[in-house]
Design a protein around this motif. Structure first.
Motif, mmCIF file in Angstrom:
data_model
loop_
_atom_site.group_PDB
_atom_site.id
_atom_site.type_symbol
_atom_site.label_atom_id
_atom_site.label_comp_id
_atom_site.label_asym_id
_atom_site.label_seq_id
_atom_site.Cartn_x
_atom_site.Cartn_y
_atom_site.Cartn_z
ATOM 1 N N LEU A 361 0.810 -1.224 0.000
ATOM 2 C CA LEU A 361 0.000 0.000 0.000
ATOM 3 C C LEU A 361 0.844 1.276 0.000
ATOM 4 O O LEU A 361 0.577 2.191 -0.797
ATOM 5 N N PRO A 362 1.863 1.441 0.876
ATOM 6 C CA PRO A 362 2.616 2.699 0.852
ATOM 7 C C PRO A 362 3.320 2.953 -0.468
ATOM 8 O O PRO A 362 3.326 4.090 -0.963
ATOM 9 N N VAL A 366 2.305 6.195 -2.859
ATOM 10 C CA VAL A 366 3.279 7.215 -3.240
ATOM 11 C C VAL A 366 3.394 7.299 -4.756
ATOM 12 O O VAL A 366 3.481 8.393 -5.327
ATOM 13 N N LEU A 367 3.372 6.166 -5.424
ATOM 14 C CA LEU A 367 3.457 6.165 -6.883
ATOM 15 C C LEU A 367 2.261 6.861 -7.512
ATOM 16 O O LEU A 367 2.395 7.572 -8.512
ATOM 17 N N ILE A 368 1.090 6.724 -6.902
ATOM 18 C CA ILE A 368 -0.126 7.320 -7.459
ATOM 19 C C ILE A 368 -0.180 8.822 -7.193
ATOM 20 O O ILE A 368 -0.506 9.615 -8.080
ATOM 21 N N ILE A 369 0.145 9.222 -5.953
ATOM 22 C CA ILE A 369 -0.060 10.636 -5.592
ATOM 23 C C ILE A 369 0.992 11.548 -6.214
ATOM 24 O O ILE A 369 0.724 12.732 -6.470
ATOM 25 N N LEU A 375 9.661 8.639 -8.593
ATOM 26 C CA LEU A 375 10.768 8.202 -9.437
ATOM 27 C C LEU A 375 12.054 8.939 -9.088
ATOM 28 O O LEU A 375 13.138 8.359 -9.102
ATOM 29 N N ARG A 376 11.930 10.231 -8.742
ATOM 30 C CA ARG A 376 13.125 10.995 -8.397
ATOM 31 C C ARG A 376 13.787 10.436 -7.142
ATOM 32 O O ARG A 376 15.007 10.276 -7.073
ATOM 33 N N ILE A 377 12.974 10.115 -6.135
ATOM 34 C CA ILE A 377 13.511 9.590 -4.882
ATOM 35 C C ILE A 377 14.123 8.210 -5.101
ATOM 36 O O ILE A 377 15.182 7.885 -4.562
ATOM 37 N N LEU A 418 13.171 -0.118 0.830
ATOM 38 C CA LEU A 418 12.258 0.525 -0.117
ATOM 39 C C LEU A 418 10.886 0.749 0.509
ATOM 40 O O LEU A 418 10.274 1.818 0.328
ATOM 41 N N LEU A 419 10.395 -0.226 1.256
ATOM 42 C CA LEU A 419 9.106 -0.074 1.925
ATOM 43 C C LEU A 419 9.136 1.089 2.903
ATOM 44 O O LEU A 419 8.230 1.943 2.911
ATOM 45 N N LEU A 420 10.167 1.159 3.733
ATOM 46 C CA LEU A 420 10.230 2.201 4.757
ATOM 47 C C LEU A 420 10.477 3.576 4.148
ATOM 48 O O LEU A 420 9.972 4.588 4.664
ATOM 49 N N GLN A 421 11.230 3.653 3.067
ATOM 50 C CA GLN A 421 11.404 4.938 2.393
ATOM 51 C C GLN A 421 10.075 5.449 1.840
ATOM 52 O O GLN A 421 9.783 6.654 1.904
ATOM 53 N N ALA A 422 9.281 4.543 1.306
ATOM 54 C CA ALA A 422 7.956 4.945 0.832
ATOM 55 C C ALA A 422 7.093 5.427 1.996
ATOM 56 O O ALA A 422 6.357 6.422 1.886
#
Length: 573
Positions: A361-362, A366-369, A375-377, A418-422
């Motif tokens: 979900l996270p 983030v990809l949707i909003i 992509l930059r991050i 990756l999960l926690l960065q999101a």
């Protein structure tokens, strides 16, 4: 069923995010303050995560007992563990070896499992210090969660590292098949965590300890998942070399003494051990048991662009059926004829095991909003490097014909980064003046806890749990309980026993009953393949003092009865 609960809770969370002007925060703030104080004591946080994983698994024993092995890989690892526990690297080929042929085992030039030795050593440790191989699995699961927390501390703030460790405890350290089977995917996850966790520490401090830990991680990877680890390790090696040779790197002498030399000593010792192990098992320091097995049995090659090998001879119909007409052959032709379906099946297994609906979900949100920011991050900086490690590893994993989630175990800790960065980015998101992202991020671990409790008390709540070969918390791992009951019955009888295993023509090849201890001649119960009444005479004569039984696993229920065709063998029951 549990995926259904997960989707329902996610739906409730999204509705609450839409309608609530502010997310309830009192309990969450108190929990965050307490966990924040714990997280700042880094060593204690790592210890708490590891002990919590061990303690929870012990607490779950009434509802989730010590598992019985079920699939071919598990019996192979147990054979290796039993061999090592008796102080041997390999066993001599049994005189009656043709009666004991089974899957993922070689019997010539020695009797040993096909896999690399690390998992077997852990099971041997459990067998020696705890009296049961599962003790090794249990310890390995706790060590994996602790290692993930340690790795995350090198890449993220301490609070987020602690959260990642706790998510790993709930997601992987208790109900997954890594903690409830003898496949030991956790060991490769430990290796990957050590490698990635040591990299930023080496760059910051150049301590010998961190170089040794990276070397240990690489040695673990080479002895657990060598193929996938090759892809996983390439970006790490490139990053380390670029840093050491770059303008910001340390002096060459310091790199040699504090990084290259310690790591090289560990890797040289690991390479020497592997060469010695190969020599003792295959009579060549350059040929592994896996290569001997591939040359002897499978018709399906490792990669789908290779041709089938139909030149093998099989001594038993069940083995011919497995290698020529079972799931491996199906996957091979699926990969060649329908590559998109084949790849989507791999991707589904991968995301279902490591993320599931809730942890995906996270990243999806983030990809949707804000796809550009996403992509930059994910392309720049530290996160970009982790993405590169995962991307290269995934490319390597897509090439072989078949896939199981523990093949990707080396990148477990990287996936949690990756999960926690999101989640860190999502936490700052505001929508219509509300801190919607904060509510979503706080709700994710809360839902994990709720799902964990539901799974823990599933028997009392009468929630069905299906059987799967590579489950997380939504299912139970496949166990061969019929075989376990037959073994317990025979172990409880006086004397020694020989069991002739007879399958019918519709036998499910995953339901394998021919699995033996390292020292077959001295085992209380010996399991042998049925080779017809006349063919069985040879093995019966070889064990004249044993009571002979006939096992018929394909009957409903499976039947274990005295073997009556004994007159020709000259044996008296």
């Amino acid at each position: 069923m549990f995926f259904f609960f997960e989707y329902c809770l996610i739906a409730i969370l999204m509705v609450a995010t839409y309608f609530l002007r502010s997310f309830p925060c009192g309990w969450f703030q108190a929990a965050e303050r307490y966990l924040g104080r714990l997280a700042r004591r880094r060593a204690l946080a790592i210890l708490v995560v590891g002990v919590l994983a061990l303690g929870l698994r012990v607490a779950l024993l009434p509802n989730l007992p010590v598992p019985q092995p079920g699939i071919h890989d598990e019996f192979t690892y147990l054979l290796m563990g039993d061999t090592f526990a008796h102080g041997r690297l390999a066993n001599p080929t049994p005189l009656m070896w043709i009666h004991f042929e089974t899957f993922h085992i070689i019997l010539k030039p020695t009797y040993v499992g096909l896999f690399h030795p690390a998992q077997g050593l852990v099971l041997a440790l459990g067998q020696v210090i705890g009296g049961h191989p599962y003790v090794g699995v249990w310890l390995c699961s706790g060590a994996m969660c602790a290692a993930i927390c340690w790795m995350l501390q090198g890449w993220l703030p301490p609070g987020w590292a602690l959260l990642g460790g706790l998510l790993a405890v709930m997601r992987l350290g208790t109900f997954s098949y890594w903690a409830n089977s003898y496949c030991l995917g956790a060991l490769a996850a430990i290796g990957g965590a050590l490698v990635l966790g040591a990299l930023p520490r080496i760059k910051r401090h150049q301590k010998v300890r961190d170089s040794l830990l990276m070397g240990l991680g690489l040695a673990l990877l080479a002895n657990t998942r060598p193929y996938e680890s090759m892809f996983f390790s390439v970006p790490v090696g490139v990053a380390l070399c670029v840093w050491m040779l770059g303008a910001k790197g340390p002096p060459l002498r310091r790199s040699l003494l504090q990084t290259i030399l310690p790591m090289g000593l560990i890797l040289a010792a690991a390479a020497g051990y592997m060469a010695y192990y190969f020599w003792r098992t295959t009579c060549s320091p350059f040929v592994s048991p896996y290569l001997v097995y591939m040359r002897t049995y499978p018709a399906v090659p490792p990669f789908p662009w290779q041709p089938l090998n139909l030149t093998h001879h099989y001594n038993h119909p069940v083995m011919a059926r497995f290698f020529l007409r079972d799931w491996e052959v199906y996957d091979y032709f699926q990969a060649r004829r329908h590559p998109l379906d084949w790849f989507s099946g791999k991707a589904s297994d991968f995301f279902g095991f490591y993320f599931g609906p809730l942890l995906a979900l996270p990243i999806a949100t983030v990809l949707i909003i804000n796809p550009r920011q996403f992509l930059r991050i994910w392309v720049a900086g530290k996160t970009g490097f982790i993405v590169a490690v995962c991307g290269v590893t995934i490319i390597g994993m897509t090439l072989p014909t078949y896939f199981l989630p523990h093949y990707a175990a080396p990148m477990t800790a990287a996936l949690y980064v990756l999960l926690l960065q999101a989640m860190r980015y999502l936490r700052l998101w505001r929508w219509r003046g509300k801190r919607a992202g904060l509510g979503l991020v706080r709700a994710i671990p809360a839902i994990c806890v709720l799902m964990f409790l539901l799974r823990s008390f599933a028997p009392q709540l009468h929630i069905p749990t299906p059987i799967d070969w590579h489950n997380t918390w939504e299912a139970e791992h496949f166990q061969n309980l019929d075989l376990a009951r037959a073994k317990a019955q025979l172990e409880g009888l006086p004397g020694e026993h020989l069991v002739i295993v007879r399958y019918n023509q519709y036998h499910d090849t995953s339901n394998e009953w021919v699995n033996n201890r390292a020292d077959i001649d001295k085992a209380k119960v010996v399991w042998a393949r049925d080779m017809g009444d006349s063919g069985n005479v040879e093995i019966i004569r070889y064990f004249p003092q044993r009571r002979v039984w006939l096992a018929e696993p394909d009957l409903a229920p499976p039947r274990l009865s005295p073997y009556t065709v004994l007159a020709e063998a000259g044996v008296q029951q």
